[in-house]
Design a protein around this motif. Sequence first.
Motif, PDB file in Angstrom:
ATOM      1  N   MET A   1       0.843  -1.190   0.000  1.00 51.76           N
ATOM      2  CA  MET A   1       0.000   0.000   0.000  1.00 51.76           C
ATOM      3  C   MET A   1       0.880   1.243   0.000  1.00 51.76           C
ATOM      4  N   ASP A   2       0.461   2.217  -0.771  1.00 51.09           N
ATOM      5  CA  ASP A   2       1.221   3.465  -0.746  1.00 51.09           C
ATOM      6  C   ASP A   2       0.671   4.382   0.353  1.00 51.09           C
ATOM      7  N   ARG A   3       1.344   5.478   0.548  1.00 51.00           N
ATOM      8  CA  ARG A   3       1.008   6.403   1.630  1.00 51.00           C
ATOM      9  C   ARG A   3      -0.427   6.903   1.542  1.00 51.00           C
ATOM     10  N   ASN A   4      -0.900   7.220   0.344  1.00 47.45           N
ATOM     11  CA  ASN A   4      -2.267   7.727   0.182  1.00 47.45           C
ATOM     12  C   ASN A   4      -3.306   6.679   0.558  1.00 47.45           C
ATOM     13  N   GLN A   5      -3.042   5.433   0.206  1.00 48.78           N
ATOM     14  CA  GLN A   5      -3.964   4.354   0.563  1.00 48.78           C
ATOM     15  C   GLN A   5      -3.993   4.152   2.070  1.00 48.78           C
ATOM     16  N   ILE A   6      -2.832   4.241   2.701  1.00 53.73           N
ATOM     17  CA  ILE A   6      -2.766   4.088   4.155  1.00 53.73           C
ATOM     18  C   ILE A   6      -3.544   5.210   4.834  1.00 53.73           C
ATOM     19  N   LEU A   7      -3.333   6.444   4.392  1.00 53.49           N
ATOM     20  CA  LEU A   7      -4.051   7.572   4.985  1.00 53.49           C
ATOM     21  C   LEU A   7      -5.555   7.460   4.755  1.00 53.49           C
ATOM     22  N   ALA A   8      -5.968   7.011   3.565  1.00 55.09           N
ATOM     23  CA  ALA A   8      -7.400   6.830   3.287  1.00 55.09           C
ATOM     24  C   ALA A   8      -7.981   5.766   4.197  1.00 55.09           C
ATOM     25  N   SER A   9      -7.246   4.700   4.416  1.00 51.16           N
ATOM     26  CA  SER A   9      -7.701   3.629   5.301  1.00 51.16           C
ATOM     27  C   SER A   9      -7.830   4.132   6.741  1.00 51.16           C
ATOM     28  N   LEU A  10      -6.828   4.869   7.196  1.00 51.09           N
ATOM     29  CA  LEU A  10      -6.886   5.434   8.548  1.00 51.09           C
ATOM     30  C   LEU A  10      -8.043   6.418   8.677  1.00 51.09           C
ATOM     31  N   ARG A  11      -8.266   7.215   7.640  1.00 47.59           N
ATOM     32  CA  ARG A  11      -9.378   8.171   7.664  1.00 47.59           C
ATOM     33  C   ARG A  11     -10.706   7.446   7.799  1.00 47.59           C
ATOM     34  N   GLU A  12     -10.875   6.369   7.055  1.00 46.75           N
ATOM     35  CA  GLU A  12     -12.123   5.601   7.129  1.00 46.75           C
ATOM     36  C   GLU A  12     -12.314   4.989   8.517  1.00 46.75           C
ATOM     37  N   ARG A  13     -11.230   4.495   9.108  1.00 43.47           N
ATOM     38  CA  ARG A  13     -11.321   3.918  10.458  1.00 43.47           C
ATOM     39  C   ARG A  13     -11.717   4.971  11.485  1.00 43.47           C
ATOM     40  N   ILE A  14     -11.095   6.153  11.396  1.00 44.09           N
ATOM     41  CA  ILE A  14     -11.401   7.236  12.336  1.00 44.09           C
ATOM     42  C   ILE A  14     -12.838   7.713  12.124  1.00 44.09           C
ATOM     43  N   LEU A  15     -13.246   7.857  10.869  1.00 48.00           N
ATOM     44  CA  LEU A  15     -14.608   8.297  10.572  1.00 48.00           C
ATOM     45  C   LEU A  15     -15.629   7.282  11.076  1.00 48.00           C
ATOM     46  N   ALA A  16     -15.368   6.010  10.879  1.00 46.31           N
ATOM     47  CA  ALA A  16     -16.291   4.967  11.356  1.00 46.31           C
ATOM     48  C   ALA A  16     -16.403   5.000  12.878  1.00 46.31           C
ATOM     49  N   PHE A  17     -15.273   5.146  13.543  1.00 47.16           N
ATOM     50  CA  PHE A  17     -15.299   5.242  15.007  1.00 47.16           C
ATOM     51  C   PHE A  17     -16.101   6.454  15.455  1.00 47.16           C
ATOM     52  N   ALA A  18     -15.793   7.615  14.895  1.00 47.86           N
ATOM     53  CA  ALA A  18     -16.475   8.841  15.303  1.00 47.86           C
ATOM     54  C   ALA A  18     -17.971   8.782  15.000  1.00 47.86           C
ATOM     55  N   THR A  19     -18.331   8.202  13.850  1.00 49.07           N
ATOM     56  CA  THR A  19     -19.741   8.087  13.470  1.00 49.07           C
ATOM     57  C   THR A  19     -20.507   7.199  14.447  1.00 49.07           C
ATOM     58  N   SER A  20     -19.812   6.253  15.052  1.00 50.06           N
ATOM     59  CA  SER A  20     -20.481   5.380  16.025  1.00 50.06           C
ATOM     60  C   SER A  20     -20.764   6.100  17.342  1.00 50.06           C
ATOM     61  N   ARG A  21     -20.171   7.285  17.501  1.00 53.77           N
ATOM     62  CA  ARG A  21     -20.324   8.012  18.762  1.00 53.77           C
ATOM     63  C   ARG A  21     -21.089   9.328  18.636  1.00 53.77           C
ATOM     64  N   VAL A  22     -20.988   9.961  17.465  1.00 51.50           N
ATOM     65  CA  VAL A  22     -21.634  11.263  17.259  1.00 51.50           C
ATOM     66  C   VAL A  22     -22.306  11.250  15.892  1.00 51.50           C
ATOM     67  N   SER A  23     -22.998  12.329  15.560  1.00 57.14           N
ATOM     68  CA  SER A  23     -23.672  12.409  14.259  1.00 57.14           C
ATOM     69  C   SER A  23     -22.662  12.360  13.121  1.00 57.14           C
ATOM     70  N   ARG A  24     -23.134  12.033  11.929  1.00 62.18           N
ATOM     71  CA  ARG A  24     -22.250  11.940  10.761  1.00 62.18           C
ATOM     72  C   ARG A  24     -21.540  13.269  10.493  1.00 62.18           C
ATOM     73  N   GLU A  25     -22.283  14.357  10.574  1.00 59.66           N
ATOM     74  CA  GLU A  25     -21.689  15.673  10.334  1.00 59.66           C
ATOM     75  C   GLU A  25     -20.593  15.978  11.358  1.00 59.66           C
ATOM     76  N   GLN A  26     -20.888  15.725  12.629  1.00 61.01           N
ATOM     77  CA  GLN A  26     -19.884  15.943  13.668  1.00 61.01           C
ATOM     78  C   GLN A  26     -18.689  15.018  13.458  1.00 61.01           C
ATOM     79  N   ALA A  27     -18.947  13.777  13.049  1.00 54.85           N
ATOM     80  CA  ALA A  27     -17.873  12.809  12.832  1.00 54.85           C
ATOM     81  C   ALA A  27     -16.947  13.260  11.707  1.00 54.85           C
ATOM     82  N   GLU A  28     -17.503  13.818  10.661  1.00 54.89           N
ATOM     83  CA  GLU A  28     -16.674  14.309   9.557  1.00 54.89           C
ATOM     84  C   GLU A  28     -15.793  15.465  10.017  1.00 54.89           C
TER      85      GLU A  28
END
Length: 73
Positions: A1-28
């Motif tokens: 995986m290149d750096r951009n793919q790693i960052l995209a994967s980390l972003r999705e993980r963080i967004l999924a975690f945050a979305t499970s705790r707050v609204s989608r807008e707040q999570a973004e």
Amino acid sequence: MDRNQILASLRERILAFATSRVSREQAEDLTQEVFVSAWRSLPAFEGRSGFGTWLHRIAVNAVLAQQRSPRGR
């Protein structure tokens, strides 16, 4: 995986975690804040844990701060 793919994967993980705790807008917004905070704190990253673990901890702290805030409720 290149750096951009790693960052995209980390972003999705963080967004999924945050979305499970707050609204989608707040999570973004929180996801963006997490990456800005991580960028600013990068010199303090000591490597005692994995980068993803460190980033997740920043996300947990951001979500908790959001939930404690009167505007976050």
